[in-house]
Design an enzyme around this catalytic site. Structure first.
Site: not given
Ligand code: ADP
Length: 501
Positions: A196, A305, A402
């Site tokens: 994804k 990161c 961060e």
């Molecule tokens: P950022 O805050 O830097 O955008 P995230 O950790 O929110 O980083 O996002 C990193 C990835 O994780 C993206 O591809 C996002 O769509 C996905 N993501 C966000 N929430 C979830 C979730 N609950 N389960 C699985 N993937 C998620």
């Protein structure tokens, strides 16, 4: 409803034709729309305008993709290929990617905002290199023969087998490179993948999907989806037919992924946040150290990161370091990623812009002084000035958390005699991803390298990456390692075979 989009005139013919074309995901060997027919907009962070619409995958698409990957792994064409054939396919993807370097650099600049000049010499070549490096490993996932104490009439050996169907969820800061880091080792070891992409930056990944088709990967081996975290990432991380999930992103979502994986106890690797120290000793080559510390935080708009976001300088050189890094920050040319003269682009999204500017505000409120920056740049787009804050201490949000933007906090340290105390200061974070140490004293450098609790320690450099070097975190920076030979362990199961002769 899709609006009329003007394609940026700075895009070359290939990138322009991709952006204005119909966008599709890769599922079971086909380039397809979402089952629901839904799409979502992709925005240009340099001006906030819509670039195009891409398919929006949800649980239904996840299920089809996972079943395709399962079929390709359990009974399909992938296991039938020899390691050498798998390696050749990966090499082919690297060649195709390399042929389209400029196009991919432009897509990254448009979608993520990063300078096209940087993407062309860093993101894309590093991704090419990663695929080539991993292509080599396809023929080298070796086991060992092990003498056992049961007697000499036993033969014991181990084999490494692919872990199976892998879910991979990636972030937006290095969209193409993160896809390469994840796809390369999974495919080299013989796994099949459902990836994804980040919702903020799906373009280069969707273009990469086309290259996988062109390279001739069998259907179902690589599946690439665009979609949001909750509706797409969560069902992927929880899917019962997935054997392993590999995630890069925030520590907060990393914890959700770990929880989602417990249903069938899938293997989990996580590459999460950081608050990495850059430590400058008074004997360092000051020009190099100051330029290095500036680049450690301002590279990629600070959206790394492993950004050197906590700067420690010895009190005897502290003012010089603060002035030097501030001077460099104030001279950086800010502009849209697609402008070839741009050195610092916009942050990726309005959400990130709000987050980073609110951190700067909290720094002000808690008494930080500004060495440079501290404000937005331009009233259009998500630009934030390179910013140095000093007069800061642990307990302040800007020091402890961060920020993920071009904001560094500078603190002084008193004596280089007490390295242990300094290392404790550097380690005073929940993270442990990276660190850099700037000194000419090899003994100090190696002692610090030993005491710092982080997956990477750079000496007299920062942000040096190689496909052959493992990368990942201690503490809440993650589980497992990306790249190098280390990553292969994450994608293989070890089987011990014992034969009574
Ligand atoms: P950022 O805050 O830097 O955008 P995230 O950790 O929110 O980083 O996002 C990193 C990835 O994780 C993206 O591809 C996002 O769509 C996905 N993501 C966000 N929430 C979830 C979730 N609950 N389960 C699985 N993937 C998620």
């Amino acid at each position: 409803m899709a609006t009329a989009i003007t394609i940026d005139p700075r895009l070359g013919a290939d990138a322009s034709s991709f952006v204005s074309g119909k966008h599709a995901m890769l599922i079971d060997g086909n380039l397809v729309a979402a089952k629901s027919g839904k799409t979502f907009p992709v925005y240009n962070p340099a001006d906030g305008t819509e670039i195009c619409q891409v398919p929006e995958a949800d649980a239904a698409d996840v299920d089809i993709a996972v079943r395709a990957a399962r079929h390709a792994f359990d009974g399909g064409a992938w296991p039938a290929l020899t390691p050498s054939q798998r390696g050749r396919l990966l090499w082919k993807v690297a060649d195709l990617l390399e042929q389209h370097t400029e196009e991919f650099a432009q897509l990254e600049a448009l979608d993520n905002g990063k300078p096209v000049s940087v993407a062309g010499v860093a993101d894309v070549p590093l991704a090419v290199d990663l695929f080539r490096y991993m292509a080599g490993w396809a023929t080298k996932t070796l086991g060992s023969t092990i003498p056992i104490s049961a007697g000499n009439d036993f033969l014991s050996y181990t084999v490494r087998e692919p872990v199976g169907v892998v879910a991979q969820i990636i972030p937006w800061n290095f969209p193409l490179l993160m896809a390469a880091w994840k796809l390369g080792p999974a495919l080299a070891t013989g796994c099949t993948v459902v990836m994804k992409l980040a919702e903020q930056t799906p373009l280069s990944g969707l273009r990469l999907a086309q290259l996988f088709v062109e390279a001739g990967f069998p259907p179902g081996v690589v599946n690439i989806l665009a979609g949001f975290g909750e509706p797409c990432g969560a069902p992927l991380a929880a899917h019962d037919l997935v054997d392993k999930v590999a995630f890069t992103g925030s520590t907060e979502v990393g914890k959700l992924i770990a929880r989602a994986a417990t249903g069938n106890l899938k293997k989990v690797t996580l590459e999460l946040g950081g608050k990495s120290p850059a430590i400058i000793f008074p004997d360092a080559d000051m020009d190099t150290a100051i330029a290095g510390a500036a680049s450690a935080i301002f590279f990629n708009q600070g959206q790394c990161c492993c950004a050197g976001s906590r700067l420690f300088a010895h009190e005897s050189v502290f003012d010089q370091v603060v002035e030097g890094v501030s001077h460099i920050g104030s001279k950086i040319k800010i502009g849209p990623g697609l402008d070839p003269t741009t050195e610092l682009g916009p942050l990726v999204s309005e959400e990130q812009f709000d987050r980073v500017t609110s951190f700067i505000k909290s720094g002000h409120e808690q008494g930080a002084k500004v060495g440079t920056g501290g404000k937005r740049h331009s009233d259009r787009g998500y630009f934030v000035q390179p910013t140095l804050l000093h007069n800061v201490r642990p307990g302040m949000k800007v020091v402890d958390e961060e920020i993920f933007g071009p904001v560094v906090v500078a603190q002084s340290f008193k004596t280089d005699a007490d390295l242990q105390r300094l290392a404790a200061q550097a380690n005073d974070t929940v993270y442990g991803l990276a660190a850099s140490v700037w000194t000419r004293d090899i003994s100090v450098a190696h002692k610090m390298a030993r005491m710092i609790k982080a997956g990477t320690v750079w000496v007299n450099c920062h942000n040096v990456f190689d496909a052959a070097l493992p990368f990942g975190g201690y503490k809440q920076s993650g589980w497992g390692r990306e790249m190098g030979a280390e990553v292969l362990n994450n994608y293989t199961e070890v089987k011990a075979v014992t034969v009574k002769l």
